[in-house]
Design an enzyme around this catalytic site. Structure first.
Site, PDB file in Angstrom:
ATOM      1  N   HIS A  65       0.821  -1.214   0.000  1.00  0.00           N
ATOM      2  CA  HIS A  65       0.000   0.000   0.000  1.00  0.00           C
ATOM      3  C   HIS A  65       0.856   1.267   0.000  1.00  0.00           C
ATOM      4  O   HIS A  65       0.371   2.335   0.354  1.00  0.00           O
ATOM      5  CB  HIS A  65      -0.915   0.015   1.241  1.00  0.00           C
ATOM      6  CG  HIS A  65      -1.916  -1.094   1.231  1.00  0.00           C
ATOM      7  ND1 HIS A  65      -2.092  -1.955   2.281  1.00  0.00           N
ATOM      8  CD2 HIS A  65      -2.785  -1.506   0.286  1.00  0.00           C
ATOM      9  CE1 HIS A  65      -3.040  -2.840   1.996  1.00  0.00           C
ATOM     10  NE2 HIS A  65      -3.470  -2.586   0.790  1.00  0.00           N
ATOM     11  N   HIS A  66       2.139   1.147  -0.371  1.00  0.00           N
ATOM     12  CA  HIS A  66       2.982   2.352  -0.327  1.00  0.00           C
ATOM     13  C   HIS A  66       2.487   3.396  -1.312  1.00  0.00           C
ATOM     14  O   HIS A  66       2.780   4.575  -1.182  1.00  0.00           O
ATOM     15  CB  HIS A  66       4.452   2.004  -0.592  1.00  0.00           C
ATOM     16  CG  HIS A  66       4.747   1.651  -2.018  1.00  0.00           C
ATOM     17  ND1 HIS A  66       4.323   0.473  -2.584  1.00  0.00           N
ATOM     18  CD2 HIS A  66       5.383   2.339  -2.994  1.00  0.00           C
ATOM     19  CE1 HIS A  66       4.706   0.453  -3.855  1.00  0.00           C
ATOM     20  NE2 HIS A  66       5.347   1.563  -4.125  1.00  0.00           N
ATOM     21  N   ARG A  67       1.746   2.949  -2.330  1.00  0.00           N
ATOM     22  CA  ARG A  67       1.054   3.872  -3.241  1.00  0.00           C
ATOM     23  C   ARG A  67      -0.335   3.309  -3.479  1.00  0.00           C
ATOM     24  O   ARG A  67      -0.506   2.084  -3.568  1.00  0.00           O
ATOM     25  CB  ARG A  67       1.779   3.951  -4.576  1.00  0.00           C
ATOM     26  CG  ARG A  67       3.127   4.624  -4.436  1.00  0.00           C
ATOM     27  CD  ARG A  67       3.342   5.596  -5.557  1.00  0.00           C
ATOM     28  NE  ARG A  67       4.553   6.358  -5.303  1.00  0.00           N
ATOM     29  CZ  ARG A  67       5.050   7.234  -6.136  1.00  0.00           C
ATOM     30  NH1 ARG A  67       4.452   7.462  -7.287  1.00  0.00           N
ATOM     31  NH2 ARG A  67       6.137   7.899  -5.847  1.00  0.00           N
ATOM     32  N   LYS A  71      -2.970  -2.338  -7.688  1.00  0.00           N
ATOM     33  CA  LYS A  71      -3.317  -2.653  -9.078  1.00  0.00           C
ATOM     34  C   LYS A  71      -2.838  -4.039  -9.454  1.00  0.00           C
ATOM     35  O   LYS A  71      -1.747  -4.456  -9.075  1.00  0.00           O
ATOM     36  CB  LYS A  71      -2.613  -1.604  -9.971  1.00  0.00           C
ATOM     37  CG  LYS A  71      -2.987  -1.669 -11.411  1.00  0.00           C
ATOM     38  CD  LYS A  71      -4.179  -0.809 -11.729  1.00  0.00           C
ATOM     39  CE  LYS A  71      -4.739  -1.069 -13.120  1.00  0.00           C
ATOM     40  NZ  LYS A  71      -5.496  -2.322 -13.190  1.00  0.00           N
ATOM     41  N   LYS A  95       6.823  -4.474 -10.448  1.00  0.00           N
ATOM     42  CA  LYS A  95       6.566  -4.102 -11.845  1.00  0.00           C
ATOM     43  C   LYS A  95       6.157  -2.629 -11.942  1.00  0.00           C
ATOM     44  O   LYS A  95       6.704  -1.871 -12.734  1.00  0.00           O
ATOM     45  CB  LYS A  95       5.425  -5.001 -12.347  1.00  0.00           C
ATOM     46  CG  LYS A  95       5.239  -5.063 -13.819  1.00  0.00           C
ATOM     47  CD  LYS A  95       4.035  -5.946 -14.178  1.00  0.00           C
ATOM     48  CE  LYS A  95       4.207  -7.408 -13.819  1.00  0.00           C
ATOM     49  NZ  LYS A  95       3.142  -8.257 -14.378  1.00  0.00           N
ATOM     50  N   ASP A 100       7.555   3.112 -13.254  1.00  0.00           N
ATOM     51  CA  ASP A 100       7.025   4.379 -12.719  1.00  0.00           C
ATOM     52  C   ASP A 100       5.527   4.534 -12.924  1.00  0.00           C
ATOM     53  O   ASP A 100       5.053   5.583 -13.387  1.00  0.00           O
ATOM     54  CB  ASP A 100       7.773   5.576 -13.337  1.00  0.00           C
ATOM     55  CG  ASP A 100       9.195   5.660 -12.817  1.00  0.00           C
ATOM     56  OD1 ASP A 100       9.386   5.531 -11.595  1.00  0.00           O
ATOM     57  OD2 ASP A 100      10.119   5.820 -13.632  1.00  0.00           O
ATOM     58  N   LYS A 107      -3.265  -8.650  -6.819  1.00  0.00           N
ATOM     59  CA  LYS A 107      -3.660  -9.665  -7.805  1.00  0.00           C
ATOM     60  C   LYS A 107      -4.880 -10.395  -7.290  1.00  0.00           C
ATOM     61  O   LYS A 107      -5.067 -10.536  -6.080  1.00  0.00           O
ATOM     62  CB  LYS A 107      -2.527 -10.683  -8.006  1.00  0.00           C
ATOM     63  CG  LYS A 107      -2.591 -11.416  -9.325  1.00  0.00           C
ATOM     64  CD  LYS A 107      -2.073 -10.528 -10.420  1.00  0.00           C
ATOM     65  CE  LYS A 107      -1.887 -11.210 -11.724  1.00  0.00           C
ATOM     66  NZ  LYS A 107      -0.969 -10.448 -12.569  1.00  0.00           N
ATOM     67  N   SER A 364      -2.794   0.197 -18.627  1.00  0.00           N
ATOM     68  CA  SER A 364      -3.877   0.263 -17.640  1.00  0.00           C
ATOM     69  C   SER A 364      -3.829   1.606 -16.905  1.00  0.00           C
ATOM     70  O   SER A 364      -4.856   2.211 -16.610  1.00  0.00           O
ATOM     71  CB  SER A 364      -3.731  -0.856 -16.599  1.00  0.00           C
ATOM     72  OG  SER A 364      -4.325  -2.043 -17.069  1.00  0.00           O
TER      73      SER A 364
HETATM   74  N1  GLU Z   1      -2.383  -8.859 -15.501  1.00  0.00           N
HETATM   75  C1  GLU Z   1      -1.437  -7.942 -16.050  1.00  0.00           C
HETATM   76  C2  GLU Z   1      -0.090  -8.097 -15.351  1.00  0.00           C
HETATM   77  O1  GLU Z   1       0.213  -9.136 -14.810  1.00  0.00           O
HETATM   78  C3  GLU Z   1      -1.954  -6.508 -16.081  1.00  0.00           C
HETATM   79  C4  GLU Z   1      -2.267  -5.888 -14.756  1.00  0.00           C
HETATM   80  C5  GLU Z   1      -2.959  -4.535 -14.839  1.00  0.00           C
HETATM   81  O2  GLU Z   1      -3.146  -4.024 -15.938  1.00  0.00           O
HETATM   82  O3  GLU Z   1      -3.332  -4.018 -13.793  1.00  0.00           O
HETATM   83  O4  GLU Z   1       0.744  -7.244 -15.397  1.00  0.00           O
END
Ligand code: GLU
Length: 473
Positions: A65-67, A71, A95, A100, A107, A364
């Protein structure tokens, strides 16, 4: 699951983390905070399938949760388990930091086999899963934003948005609660191809350095490079098509669920996709040889191997058979930590997942920004730029007394559409991040491989966030 290490995929990710942490100079407590998953939500819910009720096992893991928001995609697969989702959520944090993208990692996973389900059943499960996330405050444009992953796509994302809207209809930024949506439902141009296109940009940049390529016995450039691809899903397909059409590379081997094929002269990926649609299989593709075992794709003679399927594909038992000089991890975690040591000793260049496949989350991010701004990219400036360029071309014509041809004029005066901006933003992101990682590899002592360098790039950025908060010294 790999036989290589006792904990499988999660242990492999953590082992790689530890390897980087050991050369990072960061305080131990801070490293421990970064490494662990912050929130793990395990759920079970019943869904009526035919006359029976089936209890569905599902997860959403928020690693850091640092940002905010956090996602990451949602995976539908019979192999989903808590450790796998935790490993994938951890990779998302690193990632996002590497490219950035200002998000924490997350996930989701639903333990079902989508192939064996009808569309209404999948819809029911997706909507129920979303309702569970809403109930526990695990979804929202500023909280946690899912996206597609293995076994899901834009259709599922549209169901997620619709379910979210039915609970939170008045939220002005509700469309940003999920990305990877269909373009006509608050999605963005270029999201579907984004991961594959990102893999291509990453490769193009990596093979552009003369000394790096000379060390592998390769020439620079993508033109004429031979490539083998494991998996013809969304990522594998777009990577193959773009490497072939824009890079001039030769795809010599492809593997899917039903088997693998090989053709030294090259396989046309679009034609292969059509063949699979018509016959239900990639096998017996005109001009190509069938290979008995689908895993043989990992062992074919080629310059670049692209595992674009699932984790733990290259392990201690087959790593020594890899003949490629470069392995680009389009999938998450396709090489186990133990197998990586073997490949590195063999002199193979490994482009790590947390960098190579970051194109998906990058676009995204663009989609999320579009949703928050409530406007498509390019709308404000396209015509303005076009008119400025037209005036310039007119001026050049008047000054020189020469006329510029129609084709050239169109090229010179084009204002950017959304797709042009998305591709340019993605290319810029992949190039900049690679240069950061490569600089770390070249300049920092004790760092000998790209994965460790990528981890260090991520750790430096995440730790700066924590330090700015004053939580750590
Ligand atoms: N599932 C993709 C990944 O592993 C995309 C994740 C996303 O767009 O939030 O990077």
């Amino acid at each position: 699951m790999s036989k290589d290490n006792h904990g499988g995929f999660l242990a492999s990710v953590n082992r790689n983390f530890d390897k980087a942490a050991a050369v990072s100079n960061l305080p131990e407590g801070l490293l421990a905070q970064i490494k662990e998953c912050n929130s793990v939500y395990q759920m079970r819910f019943p869904v009526k399938i035919g006359n029976d009720y089936k209890v569905i096992e599902a997860y959403r893991v928020q690693h850091s949760h640092h940002r905010l928001p956090t996602k990451g995609g949602i995976r539908y697969s019979q192999k989903v388990n808590q450790d796998e989702v935790m490993a994938l959520a951890s990779l998302m944090t690193y990632k996002c930091a590497i490219v950035d993208v200002p998000f924490g990692g997350a996930k989701g996973g639903v333990k079902i086999s989508p192939r064996e389900m009808t569309v209404p059943q999948l819809q029911k499960i997706t909507r129920r899963y979303t309702a569970e996330l809403i109930r526990k405050n695990f979804i929202g444009p500023g909280i946690d934003v899912p996206a597609p992953d293995y076994g899901t796509g834009s259709r599922e994302m549209a169901w997620i948005l619709d379910t979210y809207l039915s609970f939170k209809g008045g939220e002005i930024d509700a469309a940003g609660c999920v990305t990877g949506k269909p373009v006509h439902q608050n999605g963005i141009q270029g999201r579907t191809e984004a991961t594959g296109r990102g893999v291509y940009y990453a490769l193009k940049e990596a093979v552009s350095y003369k000394d790096d390529m000379a060390a592998l016995g390769l020439e620079t450039g993508m033109e004429g490079k031979t490539i083998a691809i494991q998996g013809l899903g969304n990522v594998g397909y777009h990577t193959g098509v773009i490497c072939q059409e824009e890079g001039g590379s030769i795809i010599v081997s492809v593997a899917e669920y039903e088997g693998a094929i090989y053709n030294k002269k090259g396989i046309d990926i679009k034609a292969l996709f059509k063949h699979r649609k018509e016959t239900g299989s990639i096998l017996d593709f005109p001009g190509a040889k069938n290979m008995k075992q689908r895993k043989r794709v990992l062992e074919v003679d080629c310059d670049i191997l692209i595992p674009a399927a699932l984790e733990s594909q290259i392990r201690v038992d087959n790593a020594h058979k890899v003949k490629a000089k470069i392995v680009a991890e389009a999938a998450n975690g396709p090489i186990t930590a133990e197998a990586e040591e073997i490949l590195l000793k063999m002199g193979v260049m490994i482009l790590p997942d947390m960098y190579v496949n970051a194109g998906g989350v990058t676009v995204s991010y663009f989609e999320w920004l579009k949703n928050l701004s409530h406007m498509r990219f390019g709308r404000m400036e396209k015509r303005f730029n076009q008119n400025t360029y037209l005036n310039l071309v007119g001026l050049v014509e008047r000054l020189t007394g020469k006329t510029i041809g129609v084709k050239e004029r169109n090229l010179l005066t084009k204002g950017a559409d959304e797709i042009d901006l998305v591709r340019s933003g993605l290319e810029e992101t992949m190039i900049t991040s690679y240069r950061q990682i490569r600089t770390i590899l070249k300049k920092r002592k004790k760092i000998e491989d790209l994965r460790t360098a990528a981890f260090i790039s991520a750790l430096d950025k995440i730790s700066s966030d924590y330090m700015a908060l004053g939580i750590f010294p």
